[in-house]
Design a protein around this motif. Structure first.
Motif, PDB file in Angstrom:
ATOM      1  N   ARG A   7      18.029  -9.776  -8.998  1.00  0.00           N
ATOM      2  CA  ARG A   7      18.323  -8.617  -8.187  1.00  0.00           C
ATOM      3  C   ARG A   7      17.024  -8.172  -7.521  1.00  0.00           C
ATOM      4  O   ARG A   7      16.275  -7.367  -8.067  1.00  0.00           O
ATOM      5  N   PRO A   8      16.710  -8.751  -6.363  1.00  0.00           N
ATOM      6  CA  PRO A   8      15.418  -8.495  -5.731  1.00  0.00           C
ATOM      7  C   PRO A   8      15.140  -7.019  -5.522  1.00  0.00           C
ATOM      8  O   PRO A   8      16.014  -6.252  -5.120  1.00  0.00           O
ATOM      9  N   ILE A   9      13.901  -6.611  -5.814  1.00  0.00           N
ATOM     10  CA  ILE A   9      13.471  -5.242  -5.584  1.00  0.00           C
ATOM     11  C   ILE A   9      13.123  -5.066  -4.108  1.00  0.00           C
ATOM     12  O   ILE A   9      13.499  -4.095  -3.473  1.00  0.00           O
ATOM     13  N   GLY A  10      12.427  -6.033  -3.538  1.00  0.00           N
ATOM     14  CA  GLY A  10      12.165  -6.052  -2.109  1.00  0.00           C
ATOM     15  C   GLY A  10      10.837  -5.448  -1.708  1.00  0.00           C
ATOM     16  O   GLY A  10      10.418  -4.421  -2.231  1.00  0.00           O
ATOM     17  N   GLY A  11      10.159  -6.130  -0.759  1.00  0.00           N
ATOM     18  CA  GLY A  11       8.950  -5.607  -0.148  1.00  0.00           C
ATOM     19  C   GLY A  11       7.716  -5.591  -1.022  1.00  0.00           C
ATOM     20  O   GLY A  11       6.751  -4.904  -0.702  1.00  0.00           O
ATOM     21  N   LEU A  12       7.707  -6.331  -2.125  1.00  0.00           N
ATOM     22  CA  LEU A  12       6.566  -6.300  -3.036  1.00  0.00           C
ATOM     23  C   LEU A  12       5.378  -7.059  -2.458  1.00  0.00           C
ATOM     24  O   LEU A  12       5.528  -7.975  -1.645  1.00  0.00           O
ATOM     25  N   SER A 252      12.277   3.599 -12.318  1.00  0.00           N
ATOM     26  CA  SER A 252      13.099   2.490 -11.848  1.00  0.00           C
ATOM     27  C   SER A 252      12.214   1.427 -11.221  1.00  0.00           C
ATOM     28  O   SER A 252      11.158   1.742 -10.653  1.00  0.00           O
ATOM     29  N   PRO A 253      12.627   0.171 -11.291  1.00  0.00           N
ATOM     30  CA  PRO A 253      11.838  -0.884 -10.635  1.00  0.00           C
ATOM     31  C   PRO A 253      11.687  -0.644  -9.139  1.00  0.00           C
ATOM     32  O   PRO A 253      10.619  -0.909  -8.579  1.00  0.00           O
ATOM     33  N   ALA A 254      12.721  -0.136  -8.493  1.00  0.00           N
ATOM     34  CA  ALA A 254      12.638   0.109  -7.052  1.00  0.00           C
ATOM     35  C   ALA A 254      11.584   1.162  -6.739  1.00  0.00           C
ATOM     36  O   ALA A 254      10.794   1.017  -5.792  1.00  0.00           O
ATOM     37  N   GLU A 255      11.554   2.222  -7.524  1.00  0.00           N
ATOM     38  CA  GLU A 255      10.578   3.287  -7.304  1.00  0.00           C
ATOM     39  C   GLU A 255       9.161   2.781  -7.541  1.00  0.00           C
ATOM     40  O   GLU A 255       8.250   3.023  -6.741  1.00  0.00           O
ATOM     41  N   LEU A 256       8.970   2.071  -8.645  1.00  0.00           N
ATOM     42  CA  LEU A 256       7.638   1.560  -8.954  1.00  0.00           C
ATOM     43  C   LEU A 256       7.216   0.513  -7.933  1.00  0.00           C
ATOM     44  O   LEU A 256       6.056   0.468  -7.513  1.00  0.00           O
ATOM     45  N   GLY A 257       8.159  -0.332  -7.516  1.00  0.00           N
ATOM     46  CA  GLY A 257       7.844  -1.346  -6.522  1.00  0.00           C
ATOM     47  C   GLY A 257       7.393  -0.738  -5.206  1.00  0.00           C
ATOM     48  O   GLY A 257       6.415  -1.191  -4.593  1.00  0.00           O
ATOM     49  N   ALA A 258       8.092   0.310  -4.758  1.00  0.00           N
ATOM     50  CA  ALA A 258       7.707   0.973  -3.507  1.00  0.00           C
ATOM     51  C   ALA A 258       6.329   1.603  -3.628  1.00  0.00           C
ATOM     52  O   ALA A 258       5.512   1.544  -2.699  1.00  0.00           O
ATOM     53  N   GLU A 259       6.061   2.191  -4.787  1.00  0.00           N
ATOM     54  CA  GLU A 259       4.767   2.829  -5.005  1.00  0.00           C
ATOM     55  C   GLU A 259       3.631   1.815  -4.989  1.00  0.00           C
ATOM     56  O   GLU A 259       2.594   2.020  -4.337  1.00  0.00           O
ATOM     57  N   THR A 260       3.793   0.709  -5.719  1.00  0.00           N
ATOM     58  CA  THR A 260       2.715  -0.279  -5.781  1.00  0.00           C
ATOM     59  C   THR A 260       2.516  -0.969  -4.435  1.00  0.00           C
ATOM     60  O   THR A 260       1.398  -1.368  -4.106  1.00  0.00           O
ATOM     61  N   THR A 261       3.585  -1.089  -3.657  1.00  0.00           N
ATOM     62  CA  THR A 261       3.442  -1.633  -2.308  1.00  0.00           C
ATOM     63  C   THR A 261       2.598  -0.710  -1.445  1.00  0.00           C
ATOM     64  O   THR A 261       1.693  -1.155  -0.732  1.00  0.00           O
ATOM     65  N   ARG A 262       2.882   0.582  -1.490  1.00  0.00           N
ATOM     66  CA  ARG A 262       2.071   1.536  -0.725  1.00  0.00           C
ATOM     67  C   ARG A 262       0.619   1.502  -1.178  1.00  0.00           C
ATOM     68  O   ARG A 262      -0.306   1.564  -0.354  1.00  0.00           O
ATOM     69  N   ASN A 263       0.417   1.403  -2.486  1.00  0.00           N
ATOM     70  CA  ASN A 263      -0.955   1.355  -2.995  1.00  0.00           C
ATOM     71  C   ASN A 263      -1.700   0.140  -2.456  1.00  0.00           C
ATOM     72  O   ASN A 263      -2.882   0.232  -2.076  1.00  0.00           O
ATOM     73  N   ALA A 264      -1.027  -1.013  -2.445  1.00  0.00           N
ATOM     74  CA  ALA A 264      -1.661  -2.238  -1.954  1.00  0.00           C
ATOM     75  C   ALA A 264      -1.931  -2.156  -0.457  1.00  0.00           C
ATOM     76  O   ALA A 264      -2.979  -2.611   0.023  1.00  0.00           O
ATOM     77  N   GLU A 265      -0.991  -1.586   0.283  1.00  0.00           N
ATOM     78  CA  GLU A 265      -1.212  -1.421   1.724  1.00  0.00           C
ATOM     79  C   GLU A 265      -2.438  -0.560   1.991  1.00  0.00           C
ATOM     80  O   GLU A 265      -3.273  -0.882   2.855  1.00  0.00           O
ATOM     81  N   ASP A 266      -2.557   0.524   1.253  1.00  0.00           N
ATOM     82  CA  ASP A 266      -3.706   1.412   1.443  1.00  0.00           C
ATOM     83  C   ASP A 266      -5.001   0.745   0.989  1.00  0.00           C
ATOM     84  O   ASP A 266      -6.033   0.846   1.674  1.00  0.00           O
ATOM     85  N   PHE A 267      -4.946   0.064  -0.154  1.00  0.00           N
ATOM     86  CA  PHE A 267      -6.159  -0.529  -0.726  1.00  0.00           C
ATOM     87  C   PHE A 267      -6.722  -1.614   0.189  1.00  0.00           C
ATOM     88  O   PHE A 267      -7.933  -1.652   0.458  1.00  0.00           O
ATOM     89  N   PHE A 268      -5.853  -2.519   0.656  1.00  0.00           N
ATOM     90  CA  PHE A 268      -6.301  -3.659   1.455  1.00  0.00           C
ATOM     91  C   PHE A 268      -6.228  -3.387   2.959  1.00  0.00           C
ATOM     92  O   PHE A 268      -6.486  -4.289   3.755  1.00  0.00           O
ATOM     93  N   ALA A 269      -5.859  -2.159   3.336  1.00  0.00           N
ATOM     94  CA  ALA A 269      -5.737  -1.778   4.750  1.00  0.00           C
ATOM     95  C   ALA A 269      -4.763  -2.689   5.485  1.00  0.00           C
ATOM     96  O   ALA A 269      -5.036  -3.207   6.569  1.00  0.00           O
TER      97      ALA A 269
END
Length: 277
Positions: A7-12, A252-269
């Protein structure tokens, strides 16, 4: 534990995948396709020495907007550095597809390179990270004292820093957080033999500092069901790691996945979105 990749979380974003490793040479396109089907859309390809850093850059150029590179020398390879290494890394870090310096740090577990050489090469790469104004992707194993001392000395001038594949205890985690480091969590947390302490302390990581990675082809999650036929880890298992971490912190995995994606986007610009193809 059930196989959450069904069940893909998506956008990771997998912030640490050794996709230039020769174990992927025969089926790299298929590995990427499986990961995207599982919900992993972007990958930071780890540079472990100058040769693999060049390969990581080339691979990222083949997949613009989906793959990005780091450029560095793992402490295992510090002994192989020459007078030309700093200049080579400097050129790689100047490329827009290269989003971080490293993998760099200290590893006294096997001491494939003498500790004094590791320390010198680590400091050289921290200086390059400062010069390039790019984040640093860090490695530490069995070298906590020296690592913390060197990192603390350079941290005020570093743009951002992530402790890749964190496996330490709560006290070590607190030390990194006090230095304003991000923390990368891998499938180590899925290991019933040695990962339980991570399940107990991952909740101490502030919401804006947590990122996820597979460290593929290493560290395949041991609790995957059905059990994989190979020990080679792949980025397609990142949603499983996300679900395990989410369960540990009561989200939830979806919530955590969205958060870590935003963190990575910000970290690596990185751009806020990227193509899945």
């Amino acid at each position: 534990m059930t196989d959450v990749t069904r069940r893909p979380i998506g956008g990771l974003i997998d912030i640490g995948a050794n996709l230039t490793h020769d174990s992927f040479d025969a089926d790299r396109p298929e590995v990427l396709a499986r990961a995207r089907s599982a919900g992993v859309s972007r990958f930071i390809v780890t540079g472990s020495d100058t040769a693999h850093s060049r390969k990581a850059l080339a691979l990222s150029r083949e997949h613009p907007g989906s793959l990005y590179a780091t450029a560095g020398v793992h402490p295992h390879h510090a002994k192989d550095c020459t007078d030309a290494t700093a200049g080579e890394l400097q050129k790689l870090l100047a490329q827009p597809e290269t989003v971080a310096a490293g993998e760099c740090g200290l590893d006294y577990f096997r001491n494939f390179s003498p500790p004094e050489v590791q320390r010198r090469v680590f400091e050289m790469q921290l200086e390059l990270a400062v010069e390039s104004a790019k984040p640093v992707f860090l490695h530490q194993r069995d070298a906590r004292g020296d690592f913390m001392q060197i990192l603390a000395r350079h941290r005020p001038r570093l743009k951002r820093a992530v402790v890749h594949c964190f496996t330490g205890d709560a006290a070590e985690l607190q030390g990194y957080l006090e230095l304003d480091c991000h923390i990368g969590i891998t499938g180590w947390i899925c290991d019933e033999r040695r990962g339980q302490h991570l399940k107990d302390c991952v909740g101490l990581i502030p919401t804006g500092r947590l990122m996820l990675e597979t460290d593929a082809p290493y560290l395949i999650p041991r609790d995957l069901r059905p059990k994989p036929q190979t020990h080679r880890n792949e980025p397609m298992h990142l949603p499983h790691i996300c679900a395990v971490v989410a369960a540990c912190v009561g989200r939830s995995p979806a919530e955590l996945g969205a958060e870590t994606t935003r963190n990575a986007e910000d970290f690596f610009a990185l751009p806020a979105s990227a193509p899945l193809g």
